[in-house]
Design an enzyme around this catalytic site. Structure first.
Site, PDB file in Angstrom:
ATOM      1  N   HIS A 100      -1.260  -3.788  27.377  1.00 41.31           N
ATOM      2  CA  HIS A 100      -1.884  -3.875  26.045  1.00 41.31           C
ATOM      3  C   HIS A 100      -1.713  -5.286  25.477  1.00 41.31           C
ATOM      4  O   HIS A 100      -2.638  -5.850  24.890  1.00 41.31           O
ATOM      5  CB  HIS A 100      -1.212  -2.903  25.063  1.00 41.31           C
ATOM      6  CG  HIS A 100      -1.350  -1.449  25.413  1.00 41.31           C
ATOM      7  ND1 HIS A 100      -0.258  -0.671  25.735  1.00 41.31           N
ATOM      8  CD2 HIS A 100      -2.424  -0.636  25.471  1.00 41.31           C
ATOM      9  CE1 HIS A 100      -0.661   0.567  25.961  1.00 41.31           C
ATOM     10  NE2 HIS A 100      -1.965   0.624  25.825  1.00 41.31           N
ATOM     11  N   GLN A 124      -9.969  13.333  22.246  1.00 43.82           N
ATOM     12  CA  GLN A 124     -10.234  12.909  23.629  1.00 43.82           C
ATOM     13  C   GLN A 124      -9.270  13.565  24.621  1.00 43.82           C
ATOM     14  O   GLN A 124      -9.326  13.302  25.810  1.00 43.82           O
ATOM     15  CB  GLN A 124     -10.207  11.384  23.755  1.00 43.82           C
ATOM     16  CG  GLN A 124      -8.832  10.748  23.735  1.00 43.82           C
ATOM     17  CD  GLN A 124      -8.929   9.230  23.807  1.00 43.82           C
ATOM     18  OE1 GLN A 124      -9.454   8.588  22.907  1.00 43.82           O
ATOM     19  NE2 GLN A 124      -8.448   8.663  24.900  1.00 43.82           N
ATOM     20  N   GLY A 180      -9.437  -2.709  28.780  1.00 45.58           N
ATOM     21  CA  GLY A 180      -8.819  -2.923  30.087  1.00 45.58           C
ATOM     22  C   GLY A 180      -9.652  -2.324  31.214  1.00 45.58           C
ATOM     23  O   GLY A 180     -10.226  -1.242  31.065  1.00 45.58           O
ATOM     24  N   SER A 185       1.097   1.645  32.447  1.00 49.56           N
ATOM     25  CA  SER A 185       0.502   2.736  31.676  1.00 49.56           C
ATOM     26  C   SER A 185       1.558   3.326  30.760  1.00 49.56           C
ATOM     27  O   SER A 185       2.745   3.384  31.123  1.00 49.56           O
ATOM     28  CB  SER A 185       0.005   3.822  32.641  1.00 49.56           C
ATOM     29  OG  SER A 185      -0.226   5.022  31.932  1.00 49.56           O
ATOM     30  N   SER A 186       1.111   3.773  29.589  1.00 49.89           N
ATOM     31  CA  SER A 186       2.031   4.413  28.644  1.00 49.89           C
ATOM     32  C   SER A 186       2.657   5.657  29.275  1.00 49.89           C
ATOM     33  O   SER A 186       3.735   6.087  28.884  1.00 49.89           O
ATOM     34  CB  SER A 186       1.293   4.814  27.371  1.00 49.89           C
ATOM     35  OG  SER A 186       0.601   3.711  26.846  1.00 49.89           O
TER      36      SER A 186
HETATM   37  P1  AMP Z   1      -4.623   3.110  25.792  1.00 49.41           P
HETATM   38  O1  AMP Z   1      -3.588   2.863  24.771  1.00 49.41           O
HETATM   39  O2  AMP Z   1      -4.092   3.678  27.069  1.00 49.41           O
HETATM   40  O3  AMP Z   1      -5.821   3.833  25.258  1.00 49.41           O
HETATM   41  O4  AMP Z   1      -5.161   1.673  26.217  1.00 49.41           O
HETATM   42  C1  AMP Z   1      -5.655   0.764  25.284  1.00 49.41           C
HETATM   43  C2  AMP Z   1      -6.362  -0.353  26.010  1.00 49.41           C
HETATM   44  O5  AMP Z   1      -5.428  -1.019  26.867  1.00 49.41           O
HETATM   45  C3  AMP Z   1      -7.503   0.146  26.917  1.00 49.41           C
HETATM   46  O6  AMP Z   1      -8.593  -0.760  26.833  1.00 49.41           O
HETATM   47  C4  AMP Z   1      -6.857   0.142  28.274  1.00 49.41           C
HETATM   48  O7  AMP Z   1      -7.797  -0.001  29.324  1.00 49.41           O
HETATM   49  C5  AMP Z   1      -5.960  -1.082  28.181  1.00 49.41           C
HETATM   50  N1  AMP Z   1      -4.899  -1.008  29.173  1.00 49.41           N
HETATM   51  C6  AMP Z   1      -4.080   0.050  29.444  1.00 49.41           C
HETATM   52  N2  AMP Z   1      -3.265  -0.227  30.468  1.00 49.41           N
HETATM   53  C7  AMP Z   1      -3.569  -1.490  30.871  1.00 49.41           C
HETATM   54  C8  AMP Z   1      -3.074  -2.348  31.899  1.00 49.41           C
HETATM   55  N3  AMP Z   1      -2.126  -1.955  32.726  1.00 49.41           N
HETATM   56  N4  AMP Z   1      -3.624  -3.596  32.004  1.00 49.41           N
HETATM   57  C9  AMP Z   1      -4.605  -3.992  31.169  1.00 49.41           C
HETATM   58  N5  AMP Z   1      -5.109  -3.231  30.180  1.00 49.41           N
HETATM   59  C10 AMP Z   1      -4.603  -1.995  30.035  1.00 49.41           C
END
Ligand code: AMP
Length: 280
Positions: free
Chosen positions: A37, A61, A147, A185-186
């Site tokens: 992020h 979602q 991402g 990843s979270s």
């Molecule tokens: P999320 O909080 O999982 O919805 O992710 C928020 C944004 O961060 C989205 O655009 C994801 O694709 C991006 N993102 C999540 N993990 C990664 C990563 N490992 N590298 C780059 N971007 C990421």
């Protein structure tokens, strides 16, 4: 960093900045922030006067209630990370602020939302489209950063922006990985120690597929890859698909005139992990 929770308050604050001639870059997230992020925030910081990050765990979602309940929430740590990286505005609304009334909007993105994540998580991308559209309406960014980790989501957002003529530039950003290749990843914090050790196999197999280009057919490569991962008792492949980067349709041969990406979702213990690799 200023932290805002209300839609009118956020709109008013950003309107003032726009009037002062500032450009706005936007990074939507669901929080539990990690370096992936933060790489998006850094990129947005380089390319805009003001960076807005949103943190909102979007209930509509999640097709699985348990997954929503288990989703990590670490707002205090997130705020610290955002302050360190000099994010200007955090928009962190409550569910009632975003959805004062039930939502009935229905989107159709053709094949894009029917396959892979769309097939296995019914309603997921509709929920993503609803929330991102709403967030764009609040923030009105010139540029928004997504991402490639969520490749299908990125394609759907690009399609939505085109379909609805939303004046925002979508910037795809590369996937950040741990040293052993696991995509950040979270959800990774929920892996047990032994699952965490196995998890890099997903990226190893994605890279292995790259070496199969021209050696076996894409369909054979899908089967090979799924078998490699299913060899581990703890892993269960939900899908392993080799598709066109354009319409996400399965490719029949390696020399179709299109970009090609391998996308996978794997259940590792109780954690669902997704990853992908651009092959061509
Ligand atoms: P999320 O909080 O999982 O919805 O992710 C928020 C944004 O961060 C989205 O655009 C994801 O694709 C991006 N993102 C999540 N993990 C990664 C990563 N490992 N590298 C780059 N971007 C990421």
């Amino acid at each position: 960093m200023i932290i805002l929770k209300s839609i009118p308050g956020t709109k008013a604050h950003l309107q003032q900045l726009r009037q002062d001639g500032k450009t706005i870059g936007f990074v939507p997230t669901m929080g539990a922030l990690h370096k992936g992020h933060i790489s998006l925030i850094r990129r947005a910081n380089l390319e805009n006067d003001i960076v807005v990050c949103s943190i909102f765990v979007n209930p509509i979602q999640f097709n699985n209630k348990k997954d929503l309940e288990k989703y990590p929430r670490t707002l205090d740590d997130d705020i610290k990370m955002l302050e360190e990286v000099e994010c200007d505005v955090l928009f962190a609304p409550d569910v009632d602020e975003m959805y004062p009334e039930p939502v009935f909007d229905k989107y159709d993105f053709g094949n894009l939302d029917k396959v892979m994540e769309g097939k296995h998580r019914p309603g997921h991308f509709n929920g993503v489209a609803v929330v991102v559209r709403k967030l764009f309406d609040v923030v009105e960014p010139q540029k928004a950063y997504f991402g490639m980790k969520d490749f299908q989501q990125l394609r759907i957002i690009q399609a939505m922006v085109e379909k609805l003529n939303i004046p925002v530039n979508i910037i795809p950003c590369p996937t950040l990985r741990e040293k052993d290749g696991l995509a950040m990843s979270s959800r990774n914090v929920r892996l047990t120690k032994s699952e965490r050790k196995l998890a890099p196999a997903i990226y190893q197999v994605l890279r292995g597929v790259k070496e199969k280009i021209g050696v076996i057919t894409p369909v054979e490569a899908e089967i090979w890859a799924a078998n490699q991962l299913n060899k581990y008792d703890e892993m269960e492949v939900e899908y392993f698909s080799i598709v066109s980067t354009d319409d996400l349709l399965q490719v029949e041969s390696w020399d179709e005139n299109t970009g090609v990406v391998a996308c996978t979702a794997v259940n590792l213990g109780s954690v669902r992990l997704i990853d992908n690799l651009i092959l061509i």
